[in-house]
Design a protein around this motif. Structure first.
Motif, short mmCIF file in Angstrom:
data_model
loop_
_atom_site.label_atom_id
_atom_site.label_comp_id
_atom_site.label_asym_id
_atom_site.label_seq_id
_atom_site.Cartn_x
_atom_site.Cartn_y
_atom_site.Cartn_z
N ASN A 181 -6.80 34.32 8.63
CA ASN A 181 -7.15 33.84 7.29
C ASN A 181 -5.96 34.14 6.38
OD1 ASN A 181 -8.28 33.35 4.76
ND2 ASN A 181 -10.32 34.06 5.41
N THR A 191 -5.99 34.31 3.27
CA THR A 191 -6.42 35.15 2.15
C THR A 191 -6.72 36.54 2.70
OG1 THR A 191 -7.38 33.25 1.04
CG2 THR A 191 -8.13 35.42 0.30
N ILE A 244 -8.94 34.32 12.66
CA ILE A 244 -9.99 33.30 12.57
C ILE A 244 -9.92 32.30 13.72
CG2 ILE A 244 -10.41 33.43 10.08
CD1 ILE A 244 -8.52 31.05 9.73
C1 LIG Z 1 -10.98 33.48 4.30
O1 LIG Z 1 -11.33 34.55 3.46
C2 LIG Z 1 -11.91 34.14 2.24
C3 LIG Z 1 -12.08 35.37 1.36
O2 LIG Z 1 -12.64 36.43 2.07
C4 LIG Z 1 -13.21 33.44 2.51
O3 LIG Z 1 -13.79 33.00 1.30
C5 LIG Z 1 -12.94 32.24 3.40
O4 LIG Z 1 -14.14 31.62 3.77
C6 LIG Z 1 -12.20 32.67 4.66
N1 LIG Z 1 -11.80 31.49 5.41
C7 LIG Z 1 -12.04 31.33 6.69
C8 LIG Z 1 -11.53 30.08 7.31
O5 LIG Z 1 -12.62 32.17 7.37
#
Ligand SMILES: *[C@@H]1O[C@H](CO)[C@@H](O)[C@H](O)[C@H]1NC(C)=O
Ligand SMILES: *[C@@H]1O[C@H](CO)[C@@H](O)[C@H](O)[C@H]1NC(C)=O
Ligand SMILES: *[C@@H]1O[C@H](CO)[C@@H](O)[C@H](O)[C@H]1NC(C)=O
Ligand SMILES: *[C@@H]1O[C@H](CO)[C@@H](O)[C@H](O)[C@H]1NC(C)=O
Ligand SMILES: *[C@@H]1O[C@H](CO)[C@@H](O)[C@H](O)[C@H]1NC(C)=O
Length: 349
Positions: A37, A39, A329
């Motif tokens: 991820n 983020t 992920i």
């Molecule tokens: C990545 O992390 C963000 C924040 O925690 C979350 O909102 C998002 O769904 C995540 N994306 C994936 C693809 O898991």
């Protein structure tokens, strides 16, 4: 004691062994094509810059002790080593070492009698180790001028990087002798026999191969055991600096997957973590690379990285005074190429 309670105690004991063992035995394999991820989540330094338990000040190094799922942070600006348990996330760190002047990188080793913490201490020009229960650290190996990094292999040889001597030393506990394992003492340069202000190291546990972040040459060098020259595994062998996929800019350290030989680089001046597959001539970005900043998808001087048992990526984000966790992920194998004429299957690695 009744048989029933004895049985219960045995059961409890087995449960405890079970829960203590599970995290240490399972460590997933990370695919060379894995994705994280973009983020991140702050796992240390949630309180910003300072010296409270939830704060850090320009941390230089991190280490994940996989057997206990614990994150060690070299809280450089506070002259201390902080520990965070990754099992139940808490933003509060515990101080395990104080009054260590300018600690840089950390390696935590498992000894029979508990964990031993090795720290490269830049302002003391040496590596020190703290054995469990001892109040003070003791020096290991010879002098390490402007000591920037430390690593320990299976035979307990200790590797350390001297920025100003432009080399990596290896100290053997058997002989108590410190030798040069990469670069040449005072041999600053960009040839294959030299390094220029080396920083982080990673040593392959079984082969003894040393990977070095050749900081001022903007490249990652690989030195086989007892080799007199290194080869470039990321960046330009010529020492050219840049910000595109082929280049690096002041890389500070690496993490290497022993099995796949994939190299992950803290490309500090480009504020990104790059992945280089074996024999690749360019890398790809797995975290950061979105410009300098303090958003959760940005980094500001990433200086160290590590992976936990589940393959999540942790980045020591120095100038943001924090450690970020990037969750894995996608961990599928790389796409197979069409079968060759001989019928064998090859992989895009
Ligand atoms: C990545 O992390 C963000 C924040 O925690 C979350 O909102 C998002 O769904 C995540 N994306 C994936 C693809 O898991
Ligand atoms: C750490 O250093 C400070 C200031 O020099 C001193 O007051 C304190 O006693 C030291 N703590 C330990 C545990 O050595
Ligand atoms: C290297 O091997 C030792 C002993 O098997 C182990 O404790 C240590 O975790 C290994 N280090 C790494 C980085 O895999
Ligand atoms: C190891 O070598 C250092 C100096 O290089 C010396 O000070 C120390 O006493 C030696 N240790 C042992 C156990 O011989
Ligand atoms: C090692 O590096 C030096 C300096 O770049 C070079 O002259 C020498 O040919 C190299 N040796 C090998 C075996 O590559």
């Amino acid at each position: 004691m009744s048989t029933v309670s004895e049985v219960f105690l045995i059961f409890l004991h087995i449960q405890i062994i079970f829960w203590c063992w599970i995290p240490s035995t399972i460590s997933i394999k990370i695919s060379p094509c894995a994705r994280w991820n973009t983020t991140g989540e702050i796992v240390a330094g949630l309180g910003g810059r300072g010296n409270n338990p939830d704060q850090l000040r320009e941390p230089e190094g991190i280490f994940i002790h996989r057997q206990t799922n614990t994150l060690y942070v070299s809280d450089t600006g506070n002259d201390r080593i902080q520990v965070f348990t990754l099992n139940q996330l808490s933003s509060m760190g515990t101080t395990v070492i104080v009054n260590v002047t300018y600690p840089t990188k950390i390696y935590v080793d498992d000894d029979n009698d508990g964990q031993t913490i090795y720290v490269s201490v830049r302002n003391e020009d040496r590596v020190k180790k703290w054995v469990k229960g001892a109040p003070d650290g003791v020096q290991v190996g010879g002098e390490c001028l402007m000591c920037e990094s430390v690593w320990v292999d299976k035979e307990k040889n200790v590797y350390m990087t001297s920025v100003t001597k432009h080399c990596v030393y290896k100290w053997s506990p058997q002989t108590n002798i410190t030798t040069v394992a990469a670069g040449r003492e005072f041999g600053q340069g960009s040839g294959s026999d030299s390094l220029n202000s080396p920083e982080g190291i990673y040593v392959d546990n079984t082969s003894g191969t040393v990977y070095v972040a050749d900081y001022a040459n903007h490249r990652i060098q690989k030195w086989l055991k007892n080799a007199l020259n290194g080869t470039t595994v990321a960046g330009f062998s010529t020492g050219d600096q840049g910000s595109d996929a082929e280049s690096l800019s002041y890389p500070t350290t690496i993490w290497v997957d022993d099995e796949t030989q994939v190299v992950y680089v803290a490309d500090s001046d480009n504020n990104r973590i790059q992945r280089w597959l074996p024999n690749a001539f360019m890398g790809d970005t797995v975290a950061g690379g979105t410009g300098w900043g303090d958003k959760l998808n940005q980094l500001d001087q990433p200086v160290d990285l590590a992976f936990d048992n589940d393959g999540n990526l942790y980045v020591c984000d120095r100038s943001n005074d924090r450690v970020l966790k990037f969750r894995i992920i996608h961990n599928e194998p790389c796409l197979p190429l069409p079968t060759t004429s001989t019928g064998s299957l090859s992989l895009i690695f």
